[in-house]
Motif scaffolding. Sequence first.
Motif, short mmCIF file in Angstrom:
data_model
loop_
_atom_site.label_atom_id
_atom_site.label_comp_id
_atom_site.label_asym_id
_atom_site.label_seq_id
_atom_site.Cartn_x
_atom_site.Cartn_y
_atom_site.Cartn_z
N THR A 43 1.54 11.85 2.82
CA THR A 43 2.48 10.49 3.74
C THR A 43 2.43 10.40 4.94
O THR A 43 1.72 10.19 5.92
N VAL A 76 -5.11 4.84 3.58
CA VAL A 76 -4.46 4.16 2.49
C VAL A 76 -4.21 5.35 1.46
O VAL A 76 -3.18 4.92 0.65
N LYS A 79 -0.87 7.03 2.61
CA LYS A 79 -0.45 7.06 3.95
C LYS A 79 0.74 5.96 2.40
O LYS A 79 1.52 5.34 2.30
N THR A 80 -0.16 4.93 1.83
CA THR A 80 0.03 3.93 1.10
C THR A 80 -0.09 4.77 -0.54
O THR A 80 1.23 4.11 -1.14
N THR A 84 3.96 4.88 -3.06
CA THR A 84 4.14 3.86 -2.83
C THR A 84 3.60 3.83 -5.07
O THR A 84 4.70 2.83 -5.80
N GLY A 115 -3.76 1.79 -5.15
CA GLY A 115 -3.27 1.96 -4.00
C GLY A 115 -3.56 1.04 -3.43
O GLY A 115 -3.72 0.46 -2.26
N GLN A 119 -3.52 -2.03 -0.98
CA GLN A 119 -3.16 -1.68 0.34
C GLN A 119 -4.69 -3.03 1.52
O GLN A 119 -4.25 -3.64 2.17
N ASP A 122 -3.00 -5.75 1.31
CA ASP A 122 -2.32 -6.55 1.87
C ASP A 122 -3.17 -6.69 3.80
O ASP A 122 -2.70 -7.38 4.01
#
Length: 231
Positions: A43, A76, A79-80, A84, A115, A119, A122
């Motif tokens: 992350t 992504v 970080k995601t 997640t 993931g 993202q 998003d």
Amino acid sequence: QLIAINDSFILESCVFTILKNHFGKEPYYYRLVELFLEVVQKTEFGQLLDLTSQPMGESDKIDLSRFTLERYKLIVKYKTAFYTFYLPIAIGMITSGVTAEEAYTTARTICCIMGEYFQIQDDYLDCFGSPEVIGKVGTDIQDNKCSWLVVQALLKATPAQRRTLEQNYGKWDDGKVGKVKKLYRELALQKLFEEYEEESYQRIQAELDKVTLMPRDVFELLLKKIYKRNK
């Protein structure tokens, strides 16, 4: 305030205190700790890639050449996707006694696809979603974010369209934001997203068909929650 950096270190250390207090006597304790260490590291890598997607300390300087598809996918993923999706799935697997490395590899693959899809959704909703539905006014354009939409626009843009992006992206000006969104529509990015969404759904289903060492229900539940979401 710079003290917030120290606060973040304290919060991170509390995670491992909680793990020790509640799982320290379990046979899978060390594997659980290793999982959290791995996800924290990944992350932080993702956050670093995101923060360095623009020149540091030069808030008024825009460098769209850093917005590559390769960088975006790494952001992504790290970080995601890992914290997640993969983290909660892997916690459940570890505490349920799953030990086969093949199962973790399969779970990681599925979660990384989910993931990325999540993202990109998003990013799309930040631009084209209804504020009344998503609960916020999107500001990725104004914030100069390395989003999926701008990355795709740069891949498809003519030299003239690229200049439009360079002159208007990353500016807190409603007129400039409108020009960027107009360009996105001209480049048919909404249709491109719909195609990507279906392609991702099929990829995930294909990976789910390979799941044999654990129940696939949890993955299907996650997919049901995110597929064609509007907020």
